[in-house]
Write a protein that holds these residues in place. Structure first.
Motif, short mmCIF file in Angstrom:
data_model
loop_
_atom_site.label_atom_id
_atom_site.label_comp_id
_atom_site.label_asym_id
_atom_site.label_seq_id
_atom_site.Cartn_x
_atom_site.Cartn_y
_atom_site.Cartn_z
N ALA A 1 0.71 -0.89 0.06
CA ALA A 1 0.07 0.31 -0.21
C ALA A 1 0.85 1.01 0.11
O ALA A 1 0.43 2.25 -0.46
CB ALA A 1 -0.79 -0.10 1.26
N GLU A 2 2.04 1.28 0.37
CA GLU A 2 2.76 2.81 1.14
C GLU A 2 4.31 2.55 -0.45
O GLU A 2 4.51 1.52 -0.95
CB GLU A 2 3.30 2.76 2.31
N ALA A 3 3.88 3.93 -1.02
CA ALA A 3 4.99 4.01 -2.07
C ALA A 3 6.36 3.62 -2.46
O ALA A 3 6.96 2.47 -2.98
CB ALA A 3 5.12 5.45 -2.35
N ALA A 4 7.41 3.51 -1.04
CA ALA A 4 8.17 3.17 -0.33
C ALA A 4 8.28 1.71 -0.44
O ALA A 4 9.38 1.16 -1.18
CB ALA A 4 8.86 4.13 1.27
N ASP A 5 7.11 0.43 -0.12
CA ASP A 5 7.28 -0.85 -0.07
C ASP A 5 6.94 -0.86 -1.59
O ASP A 5 7.49 -2.22 -2.06
CB ASP A 5 6.08 -0.93 0.55
N LEU A 6 6.90 -0.37 -2.24
CA LEU A 6 5.88 -1.33 -3.43
C LEU A 6 7.07 -0.83 -4.35
O LEU A 6 7.35 -1.07 -5.74
CB LEU A 6 4.68 0.34 -4.23
N ARG B 1 -0.77 5.36 -5.06
CA ARG B 1 0.81 4.97 -4.94
C ARG B 1 1.40 4.63 -6.25
O ARG B 1 2.40 4.52 -5.99
CB ARG B 1 1.07 4.41 -3.57
N GLY B 2 0.49 4.88 -6.98
CA GLY B 2 1.30 3.74 -7.97
C GLY B 2 2.35 4.20 -9.35
O GLY B 2 3.80 4.12 -9.23
N ALA B 3 1.80 5.18 -9.79
CA ALA B 3 2.87 6.36 -10.15
C ALA B 3 4.41 6.74 -8.74
O ALA B 3 5.28 7.32 -9.75
CB ALA B 3 2.30 7.30 -11.09
#
Length: 354
Positions: free
Chosen positions: A189-194, A219-221
């Motif tokens: 869910a989080e940008a850093a983890d993605l 948070r994909g982009a």
């Protein structure tokens, strides 16, 4: 970004993956990495196509039930697939010989009922072309030629999806049908983890399902921009406007919207060309069908319309915001270019089989 520009940029990121040698049955559905040719002409000897009596055609000219010919030696019986004895070049049917095995009651043309040497698989004949998808019938020819291995390209895609995940099984099936392999992993869910998930090795491309819109949890982009380079976020495609793509460590990343109609439309418009580029697939011949009803579209946007093929042609089911009970009936799609306002009923259009 206009769809044509997006497809071109995404294709530039999709270098063909390394080839691997697999058995012909395992190659079915994958894209051949190179031309495959018959190294030896088959059969090596003239072969029977059916059961019968092996004769020299010249020796039985004019034979009939009313004027049987008597041979000095009884002809040999040959089973289908077996080589003919030396000095023979034709097959007579079983009923061509009566009670006396020396009396012939039928004639045959030279070569009748037989396969000439090297006529089944001529030496040097191309059995599969580079860039062609290996079919079950290709497999039959390859096995008959005694070729134990075929060099194919089979891209490996990682799908990142959040729960509840209803879309990755569809993409798995579509990817497998076009010669690729797919695995599904959780979408953080989080940008850093993605971003960290995008950097994980082991795939030739990554597809992120959902999280591409303007929502507060999308948070994909942002993750793609952190992990690599975001080439585009927002495609002139309806449905699928919030799709995007980029690259991480030199590998392509495709961002698909989370809504089913938009995700599948973006995959068909962007994902299929990406997969074809990774597989080194040659362009496929278009499939044309007439529309059973008119299709309207918005100028300036490429529009994908889901279709159902019928004996009368292609029936439009809908595009943007199509409900699942209609989407589930689709077995093809139509991509309307941005310069078109649609097509009247009866217009032959190029369809994409699903």
């Amino acid at each position: 970004m206009p769809l044509a520009e997006a497809v071109a940029e995404l294709a530039a990121l999709a270098s063909p993956v390394a080839a691997e040698d697999v058995s012909p049955p395992a190659a079915v559905g994958a894209v051949s990495a190179r031309d495959v040719v018959a190294t030896t002409g088959l059969p090596t000897l003239r072969t029977a196509l059916r059961d019968g009596w092996a004769v020299s055609a010249a020796a039985v000219v004019g034979a009939s039930p009313y004027a049987p010919l008597r041979l000095a030696r009884a002809p040999a019986w040959v089973e289908a697939g077996a080589p003919l004895p030396a000095g023979t070049d034709a097959l007579l049917p079983p009923e061509a010989i009566g009670a006396d095995p020396l009396e012939i009651e039928a004639e045959a043309a030279a070569g009748e009922g037989t396969r000439a040497p090297a006529a089944e698989l001529p030496q040097g004949a191309r059995l599969v072309a580079a860039g062609e998808r290996v079919s079950a019938l290709h497999c039959l020819a390859l096995a008959s030629a005694g070729l134990p291995w075929v060099s194919v390209r089979r891209p490996r895609l990682r799908l990142l999806a959040a729960e509840p995940d209803t879309l990755s099984p569809v993409l798995h099936a579509w990817i497998a049908a076009r010669g690729g392999l797919a695995e599904t992993a959780p979408r953080p869910a989080e940008a850093a983890d993605l971003a960290a998930a995008l950097l994980r090795p082991g795939a030739d491309a990554v597809v992120v399902i959902g999280g591409t819109g303007p929502g507060r949890t999308d948070r994909g982009a942002e993750a793609l921009a952190r992990a690599g380079r975001l080439h585009a976020h927002g495609i002139a495609l309806r449905p699928g406007e919030s799709a995007g793509f980029g690259a991480v460590a030199g590998l392509p990343v495709l961002l698909l919207p989370g809504r089913p109609d938009a995700a599948l439309a973006a995959w068909l418009a962007l994902g299929r060309p990406l997969l074809a580029g990774l597989a080194g697939a040659a362009p496929e011949p278009p499939q044309m069908l007439p529309l059973t009803r008119k299709v309207t579209s918005v100028i300036g946007l490429a529009e994908l319309v889901f279709l159902r093929r019928t004996p009368a042609g292609a029936e439009p089911l809908g595009g943007a915001e199509i409900p699942l009970h209609r989407l589930g009936q689709a077995d093809a799609a139509l991509l309307v270019p941005p310069a078109h306002e649609g097509y009247p009923a009866g217009t032959p259009v190029e369809v994409l089989p699903l």
